[in-house]
Design a protein around this motif. Structure first.
Motif, PDB file in Angstrom:
ATOM      1  N   ALA A 120     -49.131  62.170  67.390  1.00 49.46           N
ATOM      2  CA  ALA A 120     -50.389  61.803  68.032  1.00 49.46           C
ATOM      3  C   ALA A 120     -51.415  61.349  66.979  1.00 49.46           C
ATOM      4  O   ALA A 120     -52.106  60.340  67.173  1.00 49.46           O
ATOM      5  CB  ALA A 120     -50.945  62.971  68.827  1.00 49.46           C
ATOM      6  N   ASN A 121     -51.492  62.067  65.870  1.00 47.18           N
ATOM      7  CA  ASN A 121     -52.421  61.681  64.801  1.00 47.18           C
ATOM      8  C   ASN A 121     -52.036  60.356  64.163  1.00 47.18           C
ATOM      9  O   ASN A 121     -52.896  59.552  63.819  1.00 47.18           O
ATOM     10  CB  ASN A 121     -52.506  62.770  63.715  1.00 47.18           C
ATOM     11  CG  ASN A 121     -53.261  63.986  64.190  1.00 47.18           C
ATOM     12  OD1 ASN A 121     -54.084  63.905  65.103  1.00 47.18           O
ATOM     13  ND2 ASN A 121     -52.986  65.117  63.583  1.00 47.18           N
ATOM     14  N   ASN A 155     -50.405  57.893  65.637  1.00 42.66           N
ATOM     15  CA  ASN A 155     -50.719  56.828  66.601  1.00 42.66           C
ATOM     16  C   ASN A 155     -52.201  56.523  66.636  1.00 42.66           C
ATOM     17  O   ASN A 155     -52.595  55.374  66.808  1.00 42.66           O
ATOM     18  CB  ASN A 155     -50.221  57.211  67.995  1.00 42.66           C
ATOM     19  CG  ASN A 155     -48.715  57.182  68.091  1.00 42.66           C
ATOM     20  OD1 ASN A 155     -48.042  56.532  67.301  1.00 42.66           O
ATOM     21  ND2 ASN A 155     -48.168  57.919  69.042  1.00 42.66           N
ATOM     22  N   ARG A 156     -53.057  57.517  66.470  1.00 42.35           N
ATOM     23  CA  ARG A 156     -54.504  57.303  66.446  1.00 42.35           C
ATOM     24  C   ARG A 156     -54.934  56.558  65.205  1.00 42.35           C
ATOM     25  O   ARG A 156     -55.895  55.836  65.208  1.00 42.35           O
ATOM     26  CB  ARG A 156     -55.240  58.639  66.519  1.00 42.35           C
ATOM     27  CG  ARG A 156     -55.412  59.133  67.921  1.00 42.35           C
ATOM     28  CD  ARG A 156     -56.340  60.327  67.957  1.00 42.35           C
ATOM     29  NE  ARG A 156     -55.576  61.411  68.560  1.00 42.35           N
ATOM     30  CZ  ARG A 156     -55.419  62.622  68.075  1.00 42.35           C
ATOM     31  NH1 ARG A 156     -56.025  62.958  66.978  1.00 42.35           N
ATOM     32  NH2 ARG A 156     -54.704  63.519  68.682  1.00 42.35           N
ATOM     33  N   GLN A 157     -54.232  56.770  64.090  1.00 40.24           N
ATOM     34  CA  GLN A 157     -54.623  56.168  62.826  1.00 40.24           C
ATOM     35  C   GLN A 157     -54.028  54.780  62.627  1.00 40.24           C
ATOM     36  O   GLN A 157     -54.418  54.078  61.712  1.00 40.24           O
ATOM     37  CB  GLN A 157     -54.188  57.060  61.660  1.00 40.24           C
ATOM     38  CG  GLN A 157     -54.915  58.372  61.612  1.00 40.24           C
ATOM     39  CD  GLN A 157     -54.412  59.274  60.494  1.00 40.24           C
ATOM     40  OE1 GLN A 157     -53.524  58.886  59.745  1.00 40.24           O
ATOM     41  NE2 GLN A 157     -54.967  60.450  60.401  1.00 40.24           N
ATOM     42  N   SER A 158     -53.066  54.377  63.461  1.00 41.15           N
ATOM     43  CA  SER A 158     -52.422  53.077  63.286  1.00 41.15           C
ATOM     44  C   SER A 158     -53.409  51.945  63.586  1.00 41.15           C
ATOM     45  O   SER A 158     -54.085  51.975  64.607  1.00 41.15           O
ATOM     46  CB  SER A 158     -51.239  52.898  64.235  1.00 41.15           C
ATOM     47  OG  SER A 158     -50.412  53.980  64.203  1.00 41.15           O
TER      48      SER A 158
END
Length: 96
Positions: free
Chosen positions: A88-89, A91-94
């Motif tokens: 999840a982290n 994917n948020r940072q991509s």
């Protein structure tokens, strides 16, 4: 003659006790864990993943935790939880 009989008996007893080149099976309940090495490898990857996550290296953490899940034969919830969190982290940072 007596020595020959003792030697013959010893050879026969030894031959029955250990099969030559054959498989050796452990009786149930011997206390030996066949997955011991896999569990240790899963724990090592899990700890490395947590360390990478705490240092902000999310791709490395993701790789380590995926390896931990592969090596885990017990379906550990802590590994799955950490993997989900890092995914999840990541994917948020991509960048999109």
């Amino acid at each position: 003659m007596r020595m020959l009989l003792l030697l013959t008996a010893l050879v026969m007893f030894t031959a029955c006790a250990s099969p030559l080149g054959g498989r050796q099976y452990l009786p149930a309940g011997t206390g030996i864990d066949p997955y011991q090495n896999a569990r240790a490898q899963a724990e090592e990857y899990y700890q490395e993943g947590l360390t990478a996550e705490s240092q902000g290296h999310m791709e490395q953490a993701l790789n380590d935790l995926r390896q931990a899940r592969i090596w885990d034969h017990d379906g550990r919830q802590d590994i799955q939880t950490a993997l989900s969190r890092v995914e999840a982290n990541t994917n948020r940072q991509s960048p999109i």
